[in-house]
Design an enzyme around this catalytic site. Sequence first.
Site, short mmCIF file in Angstrom:
data_model
loop_
_atom_site.label_atom_id
_atom_site.label_comp_id
_atom_site.label_asym_id
_atom_site.label_seq_id
_atom_site.Cartn_x
_atom_site.Cartn_y
_atom_site.Cartn_z
N CYS A 384 0.83 -1.20 0.00
CA CYS A 384 0.00 0.00 0.00
C CYS A 384 0.87 1.26 0.00
CB CYS A 384 -1.00 -0.05 1.15
SG CYS A 384 -2.51 0.86 0.74
N HIS A 510 -3.61 -5.08 0.28
CA HIS A 510 -3.05 -5.65 1.52
C HIS A 510 -3.12 -7.18 1.48
CE1 HIS A 510 -2.85 -1.91 3.99
NE2 HIS A 510 -3.73 -1.51 3.10
N GLU A 512 -1.65 -9.20 3.34
CA GLU A 512 -1.56 -9.77 4.70
C GLU A 512 -2.92 -10.15 5.28
OE1 GLU A 512 -1.00 -6.65 3.85
OE2 GLU A 512 -1.55 -5.20 5.41
N1 GLN Z 1 -2.07 6.71 2.63
C1 GLN Z 1 -2.15 5.95 1.44
C2 GLN Z 1 -3.49 6.13 0.73
O1 GLN Z 1 -4.44 6.52 1.35
C3 GLN Z 1 -1.86 4.47 1.69
C4 GLN Z 1 -2.82 3.81 2.62
C5 GLN Z 1 -2.33 2.51 3.19
O2 GLN Z 1 -1.14 2.25 3.20
N2 GLN Z 1 -3.23 1.69 3.71
O3 GLN Z 1 -3.61 5.87 -0.43
#
Ligand code: GLN
Length: 537
Positions: A384, A510, A512
């Site tokens: 992410c 994600h 995970e």
């Molecule tokens: N802050 C980033 C976004 O909003 C990544 C979010 C995250 O890592 N879950 O796109």
Amino acid sequence: MSDTKYIFVTGGVTSSLGKGIIAASLAKLLQARGYRTTIQKLDPYINVDPGTLNPYEHGECYVTDDGAETDLDLGHYERFLNVRTSQANNVTTGRIYQSVIEKERKGEFLGKTVQVVPHITNEIKERIQILGNSGDYDIVITEIGGTVGDIESLPYIESVRQLLWELGEHNGIVVHLTLVPFLSAAGELKTKPTQHSVKTLMESGIKADILVCRTEHQISEDIKEKLALFCNVRKEAVIQSIDASTIYDVPLLMQEEGLDTVTLQKLNLPDDKEPNLDQWKEFLQRHKNPKDKVTIGLIGKYVELPDSYKSIQEAFIHAGAANEVDVEVKSIHSEHLSAKNIAKKLEGLDGILVAPGFGERGIEGKVTAVKYARENNIPFLGICLGMQMAVIEFARTVLGLEKANSTEMDKGTPDPVISLMEEQKSITDMGGTMRLGAWDCHLKEGSLVKEVYGTSDIEERHRHRYEFNNQYKEQMEEAGLVASGLNPKTGLVEVVEIPSHPWFVGVQYHPEYKSTVASPHPLFVGFVKAVLDHKQE
Ligand code: GLN
């Protein structure tokens, strides 16, 4: 009413006893005996969901396929059971009130005064029974967050009392988790706190059927008898839960203590079939007997509280077992990293993971860590925000776009390589406005990720606002950073990789969240394997 059986798990004496793990372990044992089991968590706080909670306060926010932002205990449920959870599996007081207030505004209460009893309690009872009434489960375990006696928990406890009465004997039971502390000065285990918390439950009209007693020392037969007598339960229903070296031992420890057997007896369900835990034991065997060890740096900004990255930590345990290797995850604060100290700070790491996150703090450290992994051919996984930082680093160093950034961090950047999609720009609310939940992704033929997954079409969970800016895609690909996973409908970039690097992958989603004991996540398995190869080179 369906013939689903209900188990309510309450907690006494203190918080942090591990109700989630006990609930998940009991569910695992019942599932291993062939009962279709699910778990639900009721949280007594007023936030509508944990999405807006600081990870320092509440640990990681776990995301389900249907895009619910939930308590991290749901992660344990999925990891133990290998069954998907959903919005229905996590309900907070905020959500209950929100829904009752919406009904009131629509006039659904026909002019009645809206009260905690019966309106809030009815709403809670309905939420508890949604899973049972779906027909998908034989047993629903409902974990009540907080500690009995808390002001916040009262409406939940009252709802459980009413439901137990409505369901009738043997259709609903209460498992009460308590602490039996050891007083070193006296050299003994003390039962009084447990007696008091059982009494507190009684004052609300609920009798505990089973006591699970958390302890650091063996509970003798005498103490079990004493607890049984003063807490009004049978001796077989006093279950010792001693500290374990890994949470994955807990189902087996609970089985030894007979928690599943006594539960089935209380529910009037057949208890003759032994649970089949072969696969579970095999996993534990591999987890506990690694043939090698690797060290992976977890670069993040919430590193002081390991629960902030719970699912990542657990995914490494699953992937470690799959590779028969011990994965030591070394938490490194991104705020403390700079071009000057990076080599020293990341010394000795066999692999580098840059973690998800929000906001500006610590991001330059993340970019520096990506650069170090990329230039030194160290296996890298960016998740992410970690993927976004990989894109920014590549744009800055390789494309020479020195001021490249995400518009989350720098609104005026001349090169917004990570930015908001047009339709998101007018959103101002913070809660529930991200790209959430499971989205399809198509993996490019011949890519590393396609090989790692062993399939072309995957579905992974998201939780973010910002996206890879497709205006830079061609330029990046020509320079060697390939968009190897795309959303087939929107064309949004979900995966990037660098084919000239031994193992460099960034994912916008994600992975995970989907790793379980029964099904370790391929990306983590592949990453750990690459890390091991790198170390052995
Ligand atoms: N802050 C980033 C976004 O909003 C990544 C979010 C995250 O890592 N879950 O796109």
